[in-house]
Design an enzyme around this catalytic site. Sequence first.
Site, PDB file in Angstrom:
ATOM      1  N   HIS A 137      25.641   2.196 -41.197  1.00 24.32           N
ATOM      2  CA  HIS A 137      26.374   1.665 -42.352  1.00 24.32           C
ATOM      3  C   HIS A 137      27.221   0.454 -41.942  1.00 24.32           C
ATOM      4  O   HIS A 137      27.869   0.486 -40.897  1.00 24.32           O
ATOM      5  CB  HIS A 137      27.342   2.705 -42.896  1.00 24.32           C
ATOM      6  CG  HIS A 137      26.718   3.752 -43.753  1.00 24.32           C
ATOM      7  ND1 HIS A 137      25.884   4.727 -43.259  1.00 24.32           N
ATOM      8  CD2 HIS A 137      26.824   3.984 -45.087  1.00 24.32           C
ATOM      9  CE1 HIS A 137      25.510   5.519 -44.255  1.00 24.32           C
ATOM     10  NE2 HIS A 137      26.057   5.093 -45.378  1.00 24.32           N
ATOM     11  N   ASN A 169      26.754   3.498 -32.508  1.00 23.07           N
ATOM     12  CA  ASN A 169      27.032   3.917 -33.883  1.00 23.07           C
ATOM     13  C   ASN A 169      27.778   5.253 -33.937  1.00 23.07           C
ATOM     14  O   ASN A 169      28.716   5.415 -34.722  1.00 23.07           O
ATOM     15  CB  ASN A 169      25.710   4.018 -34.674  1.00 23.07           C
ATOM     16  CG  ASN A 169      25.911   4.382 -36.131  1.00 23.07           C
ATOM     17  OD1 ASN A 169      26.890   3.964 -36.748  1.00 23.07           O
ATOM     18  ND2 ASN A 169      24.983   5.158 -36.694  1.00 23.07           N
TER      19      ASN A 169
END
Lengths: 297, 297
Positions: A137, A169
Site C-alpha cells: 500500500h 514492507n
Amino acid sequence: MAQLRSLLLPTIFCLGGLMGNYFDRYTQSKNIVAEKASLVTTTDNKCSLGDIPSSAKEIMKFGFPSCENLKFREDYVLSYNRVHRTANWVIEHLTADKVFQRDFKRKSSMFKEDTSVPVLFRSTKKDYRNSGFDRGHLAPAGDHGYSLKALKDTFYLSNMSPQVGVGFNRDIWKRLEEYTRNQTRVYTDIYVITGPLYLPKESAEKDGKRYVKYQVIGKNDVSVPTHFFKIIVGDNRKKKSNAQLQLQVFQMPNEKISKGTPLDEYKTSLKSVEKASGLLFLDKASSLAIATDRSAI
Amino acid sequence: MAQLRSLLLPTIFCLGGLMGNYFDRYTQSKNIVAEKASLVTTTDNKCSLGDIPSSAKEIMKFGFPSCENLKFREDYVLSYNRVHRTANWVIEHLTADKVFQRDFKRKSSMFKEDTSVPVLFRSTKKDYRNSGFDRGHLAPAGDHGYSLKALKDTFYLSNMSPQVGVGFNRDIWKRLEEYTRNQTRVYTDIYVITGPLYLPKESAEKDGKRYVKYQVIGKNDVSVPTHFFKIIVGDNRKKKSNAQLQLQVFQMPNEKISKGTPLDEYKTSLKSVEKASGLLFLDKASSLAIATDRSAI
C-alpha cells in the site's frame, strides 16, 4: 448561481474536446469524461479536474505535485503513472481522531483492479502473483480504518507498488507508517506524500557510467521501484497560529533492511526527492512557514 | 467581447491557485504562470493550457497524448518528462511546402537550454558533453528550415534525447526522418509523433525476470532511451474528402544498426507503442477514418 457560473465555462471548453473524442479504447470506464471540470494550479502546470470532493481540498492543501491521471478517493488523492502501472504520488491528511479509530479491519477489504485506468495501463492481481513481491500500500490501510469506504479505497491496485515483503514492507516500511501515524500525537494535522522512485547507480563495471535498473512484473510490466519516499508535513497551526510547518523526508531502498535500523538513517532532503521524482512538492506552503526545515535540507 | 468572456472564468479559477503559490523555486521562468488558460481534452484527462498558438491547433489536430509539461514551439508541440529530462512526445505537422523549402541551414542554430523547465529538471549541454551520445533532435531540424524561428526552436535541449551517433542518429534514424519528410509527396498533410521508450527485456541470468535498464548521463541524470518511436499519420483528405488516414508506426532500438537495414523491419503496432509509452495516441482521429490501418495493428 455562483456554482452554476463556475461550471459553465469550463464545460463549454471541454465540449469541443469531447465531441472530437470518438475513441474510448482500451478503457472500460467513461466516468472521468462525464465529470464537471474545475482547475487547480501546480508550480507551473494548471490541472483541469473533475469536481474535487471537499475532503480532497483539505488533503491537497499544500498543492498538487503534478496533474497526471489524478484519482480522488475517499481519504487520499493519487496520481497514476501509466508507464510504471503504479502511482507517481499519493497524498493523505491524517489526524489522531482518524488514525486511532480503527472500527474496520483490513480483513474486510480485498485488493481490486482500478477500472478507471485504461486496461492497457492497468495492474492486476495476476501481475503480482508469484512475483515474489508484496502488493505494498502507498496510502496505508492502517491510516483509514475509521471508515469502511476509506479503508476499501486503499485497496485499489493503483495504490499498490511491488514491495519487498520480509525486511521491508512488513518491517521497516511498516514502522515508518506507524511512526507517521504517531506524529498525529505531536501535530494536530499531518499531511503525507508517498511515492516510488527509480534511482540510478554506478555500473558494476566501474566505468563511471550510471544506470537506472528496475524489475518489471507480470504481463502488464508493473515496475518494481528501487526506492520509496515519504514526506511528512506536521502542522500545528490550529493549536498555535504562528507554528511553523515541520517537514520530515524519508527515502528507503526497496530491499531487505536489517531489523532495528533506525528510521533516521533514511532521512533525506526534499530537494533530493524532488530531483529523483521529477515533482515539486508543497508549492502552496509558504516558504516562510517551513523556512527552518527547508534551510537544513 | 466573446473573447473576453472566454478568458474571464479560467482566470478566476487560476487566481486562487496563484495566490497560494509563494514558491517559484528551482525555476528561472515565470512565463507559464502568466499565460491565459484554456482547456483541451485527452482520452481521459483534461489539460489546462495557456493560449494555444493557432499553428498548434493544426499540429495537435488528432489530440494530445498527455498533458504533462506542454511546450508550444513555432512549429511543434512537446510534452516534457521531468524524471527523464527529455520529452515524452513531440508532435509536428509537415507539408511539402514547408519541408522542402530549406532557406535556413542548421548551422545558423545553436543548442540551448530550455529555461521554461525548472533548473532541477533541466538538461544542459554539459550533460551531453563526453557522454558518447549525440544530442538527437526529436522534432528534426531538417523539417523546419523554412523559418529561422521554427528552425531555432528545434534546438531547445528539451527537444533532444541522447542518441547513439554512428549507426543510429546519423544513419537509420536520419533515414527514417527523410522517409517521413518524403511522405509529404504522397499525402498533403503529415502528422508525426516522435518519442523515447524505456523497454524491459529478459534478464541475462535467464531466470525469467524482466528488467528495464537504461543509462543516465551528466550531472542531471538525463535518461538514454533504449528505443525511439515515430508515428506517421498520412492525411489526404484535402485531395479526396473520403480518403482514409494512413498510419505507419516505427520503433527502433537506440543502438548501432547495420547499414542498409530496411526501415520496414522496425514497423510495429500502435498498441505496442501505446503500452510501452503509457500514452494513447490520436484520440481525436475518427476510428472509422483509420479503421483499415488500425485493424491490422
